[in-house]
Design a protein around this motif. Sequence first.
Motif, PDB file in Angstrom:
ATOM      1  N   VAL A 166       0.953  -1.073  -0.113  1.00 61.40           N
ATOM      2  CA  VAL A 166       0.006  -0.021   0.009  1.00 61.40           C
ATOM      3  C   VAL A 166       0.783   1.334  -0.007  1.00 61.40           C
ATOM      4  O   VAL A 166       0.670   2.300  -0.576  1.00 61.40           O
ATOM      5  N   ILE A 167       2.036   1.211   0.802  1.00 64.74           N
ATOM      6  CA  ILE A 167       2.830   2.249   1.148  1.00 64.74           C
ATOM      7  C   ILE A 167       3.350   2.652  -0.450  1.00 64.74           C
ATOM      8  O   ILE A 167       3.520   3.878  -1.005  1.00 64.74           O
ATOM      9  N   THR A 168       3.975   1.586  -1.440  1.00 66.42           N
ATOM     10  CA  THR A 168       4.318   1.571  -2.631  1.00 66.42           C
ATOM     11  C   THR A 168       3.392   2.243  -3.625  1.00 66.42           C
ATOM     12  O   THR A 168       3.416   3.428  -4.129  1.00 66.42           O
ATOM     13  N   HIS A 169       2.045   1.601  -3.420  1.00 66.60           N
ATOM     14  CA  HIS A 169       1.269   2.068  -4.472  1.00 66.60           C
ATOM     15  C   HIS A 169       0.692   3.408  -4.168  1.00 66.60           C
ATOM     16  O   HIS A 169       0.340   4.180  -5.194  1.00 66.60           O
ATOM     17  N   ASP A 170       0.478   3.763  -2.861  1.00 67.02           N
ATOM     18  CA  ASP A 170      -0.189   5.086  -2.502  1.00 67.02           C
ATOM     19  C   ASP A 170       0.768   6.146  -2.540  1.00 67.02           C
ATOM     20  O   ASP A 170       0.535   7.127  -1.996  1.00 67.02           O
ATOM     21  N   SER A 171       2.222   5.697  -3.000  1.00 67.00           N
ATOM     22  CA  SER A 171       3.222   6.792  -2.965  1.00 67.00           C
ATOM     23  C   SER A 171       3.472   7.471  -1.337  1.00 67.00           C
ATOM     24  O   SER A 171       3.917   8.728  -1.434  1.00 67.00           O
ATOM     25  N   TYR A 172       3.498   6.670  -0.374  1.00 65.13           N
ATOM     26  CA  TYR A 172       3.935   7.089   0.982  1.00 65.13           C
ATOM     27  C   TYR A 172       5.325   7.158   0.800  1.00 65.13           C
ATOM     28  O   TYR A 172       5.868   6.100   0.402  1.00 65.13           O
ATOM     29  N   LYS A 173       5.992   8.026   1.692  1.00 60.79           N
ATOM     30  CA  LYS A 173       7.482   7.823   1.964  1.00 60.79           C
ATOM     31  C   LYS A 173       7.993   8.071   3.283  1.00 60.79           C
ATOM     32  O   LYS A 173       7.015   8.244   4.207  1.00 60.79           O
ATOM     33  N   LYS A 174       8.946   7.410   3.592  1.00 57.88           N
ATOM     34  CA  LYS A 174       9.403   7.367   4.927  1.00 57.88           C
ATOM     35  C   LYS A 174       9.807   9.073   5.346  1.00 57.88           C
ATOM     36  O   LYS A 174      10.522   9.624   4.382  1.00 57.88           O
ATOM     37  N   LEU A 175       9.503   9.408   6.336  1.00 61.13           N
ATOM     38  CA  LEU A 175       9.737  10.974   6.710  1.00 61.13           C
ATOM     39  C   LEU A 175      10.855  11.053   7.395  1.00 61.13           C
ATOM     40  O   LEU A 175      11.426  10.280   8.238  1.00 61.13           O
ATOM     41  N   PRO A 176      11.666  12.099   6.799  1.00 62.23           N
ATOM     42  CA  PRO A 176      12.765  12.395   7.407  1.00 62.23           C
ATOM     43  C   PRO A 176      12.731  13.112   8.616  1.00 62.23           C
ATOM     44  O   PRO A 176      11.909  14.037   8.985  1.00 62.23           O
ATOM     45  N   VAL A 177      13.780  12.414   9.780  1.00 67.11           N
ATOM     46  CA  VAL A 177      13.284  13.164  11.248  1.00 67.11           C
ATOM     47  C   VAL A 177      14.576  13.996  11.104  1.00 67.11           C
ATOM     48  O   VAL A 177      15.628  13.891  11.140  1.00 67.11           O
ATOM     49  N   ALA A 178      14.182  15.296  11.575  1.00 70.46           N
ATOM     50  CA  ALA A 178      14.868  16.504  11.657  1.00 70.46           C
ATOM     51  C   ALA A 178      15.584  16.449  12.875  1.00 70.46           C
ATOM     52  O   ALA A 178      16.861  16.823  13.077  1.00 70.46           O
ATOM     53  N   TYR A 187      23.339   5.013  23.361  1.00 70.57           N
ATOM     54  CA  TYR A 187      22.021   4.819  22.912  1.00 70.57           C
ATOM     55  C   TYR A 187      21.284   5.902  22.938  1.00 70.57           C
ATOM     56  O   TYR A 187      20.175   6.153  23.228  1.00 70.57           O
ATOM     57  N   SER A 188      21.745   6.777  22.012  1.00 75.37           N
ATOM     58  CA  SER A 188      21.191   7.951  21.287  1.00 75.37           C
ATOM     59  C   SER A 188      19.773   7.982  21.020  1.00 75.37           C
ATOM     60  O   SER A 188      19.596   6.752  20.151  1.00 75.37           O
ATOM     61  N   VAL A 189      18.875   8.725  21.109  1.00 77.07           N
ATOM     62  CA  VAL A 189      17.706   8.755  20.366  1.00 77.07           C
ATOM     63  C   VAL A 189      17.708   8.785  18.951  1.00 77.07           C
ATOM     64  O   VAL A 189      16.650   7.996  18.144  1.00 77.07           O
ATOM     65  N   MET A 190      18.709   9.334  18.361  1.00 71.80           N
ATOM     66  CA  MET A 190      18.883   9.128  16.909  1.00 71.80           C
ATOM     67  C   MET A 190      18.970   7.793  16.378  1.00 71.80           C
ATOM     68  O   MET A 190      19.061   7.574  15.155  1.00 71.80           O
ATOM     69  N   ASN A 191      19.383   6.972  17.267  1.00 69.24           N
ATOM     70  CA  ASN A 191      19.386   5.399  16.704  1.00 69.24           C
ATOM     71  C   ASN A 191      18.111   5.082  16.245  1.00 69.24           C
ATOM     72  O   ASN A 191      18.301   3.894  15.799  1.00 69.24           O
ATOM     73  N   LEU A 192      16.866   5.549  16.777  1.00 71.81           N
ATOM     74  CA  LEU A 192      15.799   5.083  16.411  1.00 71.81           C
ATOM     75  C   LEU A 192      15.489   5.280  14.926  1.00 71.81           C
ATOM     76  O   LEU A 192      14.658   4.689  14.217  1.00 71.81           O
ATOM     77  N   PHE A 193      15.998   6.168  14.225  1.00 73.62           N
ATOM     78  CA  PHE A 193      16.014   6.472  12.882  1.00 73.62           C
ATOM     79  C   PHE A 193      16.934   6.069  11.694  1.00 73.62           C
ATOM     80  O   PHE A 193      17.105   6.640  10.630  1.00 73.62           O
ATOM     81  N   ASP A 194      17.955   5.185  12.197  1.00 76.72           N
ATOM     82  CA  ASP A 194      19.121   4.836  11.230  1.00 76.72           C
ATOM     83  C   ASP A 194      18.797   3.572  10.406  1.00 76.72           C
ATOM     84  O   ASP A 194      19.709   3.149   9.906  1.00 76.72           O
ATOM     85  N   ASP A 195      17.463   3.074  10.478  1.00 75.36           N
ATOM     86  CA  ASP A 195      17.231   1.793   9.872  1.00 75.36           C
ATOM     87  C   ASP A 195      18.193   0.648  10.173  1.00 75.36           C
ATOM     88  O   ASP A 195      18.151  -0.546   9.557  1.00 75.36           O
ATOM     89  N   ASP A 196      18.686   0.808  11.362  1.00 71.39           N
ATOM     90  CA  ASP A 196      19.831  -0.221  11.829  1.00 71.39           C
ATOM     91  C   ASP A 196      19.291  -1.072  13.182  1.00 71.39           C
ATOM     92  O   ASP A 196      19.068  -0.300  14.292  1.00 71.39           O
ATOM     93  N   LEU A 197      18.714  -2.247  12.937  1.00 68.76           N
ATOM     94  CA  LEU A 197      18.220  -2.842  14.066  1.00 68.76           C
ATOM     95  C   LEU A 197      19.276  -3.255  15.266  1.00 68.76           C
ATOM     96  O   LEU A 197      18.814  -3.459  16.494  1.00 68.76           O
TER      97      LEU A 197
END
Length: 226
Positions: free
Chosen positions: A81-93, A105-115
């Motif tokens: 659905v995300i692809t079909h409806d052109s939703y995108k991953k939002l950049p966290v400023a 254990y910085s909060v920015m680790n949440l947005f690095d796509d790294d588990l």
Amino acid sequence: MKTGRLAGALAAFMKYLIIMLAAVIGIFSVLSNAAYGTVPDWKELFDRCVKGERTVKDVVKELTAGDAGVQVIMIDNPSDVITHDSYKKLPVASAVAASTLTEEYSVMNLFDDDLSTTWQEGADGYGIGEDLRISFDKVYKIKYIAFDLGNRSSDEAYTKNGRPKVVTLQIEECIQLIRFRDVRETQWIELSKPIAADSMRILINDAYKGSTYTDNCISNITVYGK
Ligand SMILES: [Ca+2]
């Protein structure tokens, strides 16, 4: 002595009366949320209230939180659905956490796509009441959020550390409780209507306990919108 017993009995009666009142208020919340899988665990809330681990005020507040007409729905991976409806991953400023265990254990680790990298709260216990404030670079219509909860760097790290069990999601006027499963997989939520916002807040209400540590961990949070 007799008066003391009477006062005690009265106090106990009042306590249960208030809990029952909270339960009645909560029923309306359950009826309106039942279809969406975000209903709190009633028995657990009640038990915790009786044990004094949760105040009646907290429970009433949680169960009557406004939702601005938007429901949070637990869903399976919506990538098609995300692809079909052109939703995108939002950049966290930027993002701010009420507490962080250490710099590692910085909060920015949440947005690095790294588990293998996590944010870990730095408060006492499991960080109940600690929150995260996430800001995007502009206003987007937020629709989906993917949560990778716990320390997902390894099975051992996942089990040893705490994982969020219930969180409050706040986006503009939408305030909803989300109850997660204790699973080592991405858990997705969908907003029944997209909400236009440039920020969001996530607060930890409850945790699955770690076998060794009382640190509550989140590996990744990924927000999708337009
Ligand atoms: Ca990460």
